[in-house]
Every structure is written in structure tokens, then in C-alpha cells.
Write a protein that holds these residues in place. Structure first.
Motif, PDB file in Angstrom:
ATOM      1  N   GLU A  99     -73.452 -91.474-110.031  1.00 40.48           N
ATOM      2  CA  GLU A  99     -74.461 -90.967-110.594  1.00 40.48           C
ATOM      3  C   GLU A  99     -74.194 -90.790-112.065  1.00 40.48           C
ATOM      4  N   LEU A 100     -74.764 -91.199-113.044  1.00 46.32           N
ATOM      5  CA  LEU A 100     -74.601 -91.158-114.502  1.00 46.32           C
ATOM      6  C   LEU A 100     -75.086 -89.909-115.001  1.00 46.32           C
ATOM      7  N   THR A 101     -76.147 -89.311-114.495  1.00 45.38           N
ATOM      8  CA  THR A 101     -76.850 -88.174-115.205  1.00 45.38           C
ATOM      9  C   THR A 101     -76.040 -87.064-114.956  1.00 45.38           C
ATOM     10  N   VAL A 102     -75.870 -86.143-115.918  1.00 48.49           N
ATOM     11  CA  VAL A 102     -74.998 -84.707-115.660  1.00 48.49           C
ATOM     12  C   VAL A 102     -76.029 -83.916-115.093  1.00 48.49           C
ATOM     13  N   LYS A 103     -75.975 -83.236-114.158  1.00 48.08           N
ATOM     14  CA  LYS A 103     -77.215 -82.311-113.820  1.00 48.08           C
ATOM     15  C   LYS A 103     -76.499 -80.870-113.909  1.00 48.08           C
ATOM     16  N   ASP A 104     -77.365 -79.971-114.027  1.00 49.16           N
ATOM     17  CA  ASP A 104     -76.973 -78.565-114.461  1.00 49.16           C
ATOM     18  C   ASP A 104     -76.004 -77.905-113.240  1.00 49.16           C
ATOM     19  N   LYS A 107     -71.684 -81.289-110.742  1.00 45.69           N
ATOM     20  CA  LYS A 107     -70.919 -82.490-111.575  1.00 45.69           C
ATOM     21  C   LYS A 107     -71.469 -83.712-111.125  1.00 45.69           C
ATOM     22  N   SER A 108     -71.497 -84.573-111.904  1.00 49.10           N
ATOM     23  CA  SER A 108     -71.805 -86.234-111.372  1.00 49.10           C
ATOM     24  C   SER A 108     -70.645 -87.124-111.655  1.00 49.10           C
ATOM     25  N   TYR A 109     -70.483 -87.860-110.714  1.00 48.42           N
ATOM     26  CA  TYR A 109     -69.220 -88.873-110.678  1.00 48.42           C
ATOM     27  C   TYR A 109     -69.565 -90.200-110.562  1.00 48.42           C
ATOM     28  N   VAL A 110     -69.103 -91.039-111.106  1.00 48.69           N
ATOM     29  CA  VAL A 110     -69.146 -92.733-110.838  1.00 48.69           C
ATOM     30  C   VAL A 110     -67.654 -93.078-110.381  1.00 48.69           C
ATOM     31  N   TYR A 111     -67.968 -93.866-109.134  1.00 45.76           N
ATOM     32  CA  TYR A 111     -66.873 -94.350-108.387  1.00 45.76           C
ATOM     33  C   TYR A 111     -66.732 -95.887-108.524  1.00 45.76           C
ATOM     34  N   TYR A 112     -65.470 -96.290-108.856  1.00 43.54           N
ATOM     35  CA  TYR A 112     -65.424 -97.820-108.866  1.00 43.54           C
ATOM     36  C   TYR A 112     -64.163 -98.001-108.000  1.00 43.54           C
ATOM     37  N   ALA A 113     -64.290 -99.494-107.550  1.00 44.55           N
ATOM     38  CA  ALA A 113     -63.008-100.166-106.747  1.00 44.55           C
ATOM     39  C   ALA A 113     -62.935-101.438-107.416  1.00 44.55           C
ATOM     40  N   TYR A 122     -56.735-102.159-102.919  1.00 42.66           N
ATOM     41  CA  TYR A 122     -57.822-101.696-103.846  1.00 42.66           C
ATOM     42  C   TYR A 122     -57.254-100.764-104.938  1.00 42.66           C
ATOM     43  N   PHE A 123     -57.968-101.007-105.864  1.00 42.38           N
ATOM     44  CA  PHE A 123     -57.619 -99.808-107.346  1.00 42.38           C
ATOM     45  C   PHE A 123     -58.789 -99.224-107.359  1.00 42.38           C
ATOM     46  N   CYS A 124     -58.625 -97.772-107.222  1.00 40.03           N
ATOM     47  CA  CYS A 124     -60.063 -97.036-107.411  1.00 40.03           C
ATOM     48  C   CYS A 124     -59.875 -95.837-108.327  1.00 40.03           C
ATOM     49  N   ASP A 125     -61.024 -95.239-108.656  1.00 40.51           N
ATOM     50  CA  ASP A 125     -60.951 -94.208-109.450  1.00 40.51           C
ATOM     51  C   ASP A 125     -62.475 -93.567-109.487  1.00 40.51           C
ATOM     52  N   ARG A 126     -62.274 -92.156-109.808  1.00 40.04           N
ATOM     53  CA  ARG A 126     -63.630 -91.487-109.782  1.00 40.04           C
ATOM     54  C   ARG A 126     -63.637 -90.898-111.253  1.00 40.04           C
ATOM     55  N   LEU A 127     -64.654 -91.214-111.895  1.00 40.95           N
ATOM     56  CA  LEU A 127     -64.743 -90.814-113.300  1.00 40.95           C
ATOM     57  C   LEU A 127     -66.041 -89.693-113.260  1.00 40.95           C
ATOM     58  N   GLU A 128     -65.659 -88.313-113.810  1.00 38.27           N
ATOM     59  CA  GLU A 128     -66.327 -87.235-113.706  1.00 38.27           C
ATOM     60  C   GLU A 128     -67.492 -87.742-115.360  1.00 38.27           C
ATOM     61  N   MET A 129     -68.597 -87.533-115.096  1.00 38.76           N
ATOM     62  CA  MET A 129     -69.720 -87.744-116.134  1.00 38.76           C
ATOM     63  C   MET A 129     -69.578 -86.582-117.069  1.00 38.76           C
TER      64      MET A 129
END
Length: 154
Positions: A99-104, A107-113, A122-129
């Protein structure tokens, strides 16, 4: 980032390796950046923008994984990375979801692998938007992936 991508593309060419991407929330921004680099066609095999669950599943993500973990998860990002690598027989597969959009209210996160076929890892991360700006958040995500690719490949 363009300089890093040029070096990554050259290293992939030197090693006779390839890369493919399956992007959801970034809508093809990573592959767009890759194709801005001269000779990217020598290493980029394929890219899919699978914004819907339906097409993630058609490309190889297990529907049960989406049901169990939600589409916004590390598990789905991993399956996307593996599925695109397998579908294209690429050395590297990248999967991006979240999810790219921060919601009130949460928290929203984007996951990549990033899947590396030769070592089956696998090399993975979770990014907080943190920003309420989808364009900026896409840049944050793609920059993080390019940085991780440079660590893995170089």
C-alpha cells in the motif's frame, strides 16, 4: 540511481544474467527506470504489472497465500519474485506489492522480494510509507530496490 542502474545492467551483461519484474503498487516504475538505461534490453527479459489479485494468481502466485497472508505481505512479494523468475527463466526476479498511501488509522507498507535463482535465495524488505504522496512513495520503493540490487549483484 541511474548510475547505479547502469552499473547493475553492465554487471548482469558481463555475467550473462537476466532480470524480470512483477510489480503491483509501483505500476511498472522499476522497469521503466531499468529501460532508461542503454543496453537494458540485453538483460531485461520481461515485466508484468499485476495490480489485481487475479493477475498475480494467473502469473503464479498461489491464491491460498493471498488468502492467508493478504496481498500486502512478504509472502506474496516472495511468490511474485519467484513466479516471474520461473516464468521467464531469469536469473533474478523482483516482486513488489503493498500500500503506497498512508492512512490515518494505520500504517501502510510496501513489501519487495528479489529472488536469486543461482543460489535459490530471497532478499526481502518491508518499507513503511511515511509520505502522503504516491509518486514520492514509488520513488522511495524503487530507490530501495535499486540499492538492494546493487548490493546483491555488485
Amino acid at each position: 540511481m541511474e548510475d547505479k542502474l547502469q552499473i547493475i545492467i553492465q554487471k548482469l551483461r558481463d555475467n550473462n544474467e537476466t532480470i524480470s519484474t512483477m510489480e503491483s503498487c509501483t505500476g511498472g516504475q522499476l522497469v521503466s527506470l531499468i529501460t532508461n538505461v542503454k543496453n537494458a534490453s540485453k538483460v531485461l527479459k520481461y515485466s508484468a504489472v499485476t495490480y489485481s489479485d487475479e493477475f498475480k494468481i494467473k502469473m503464479g502466485v498461489n491464491a491460498n497465500t493471498i488468502s492467508k497472508f493478504t496481498v500486502y505481505s512478504d509472502e506474496v512479494a516472495r511468490e511474485m519474485a519467484f513466479a516471474i523468475s520461473k516464468f521467464t527463466n531469469s536469473s533474478y526476479g523482483v516482486g513488489i506489492t503493498g500500500e503506497l498511501t498512508v492512512k490515518d488509522d494505520h500504517k501502510s507498507y510496501v513489501y519487495y522480494a528479489i529472488y536469486v535463482k543461482r543460489i535459490n535465495k530471497y532478499f526481502c524488505d518491508r518499507l513503511e510509507m511515511m509520505e502522503d504522496n504516491r509518486v514520492l512513495n514509488k520513488k522511495i520503493v524503487t530507490d530501495a530496490i535499486i540499492n538492494k540490487l546493487s548490493v546483491i549483484i555488485l
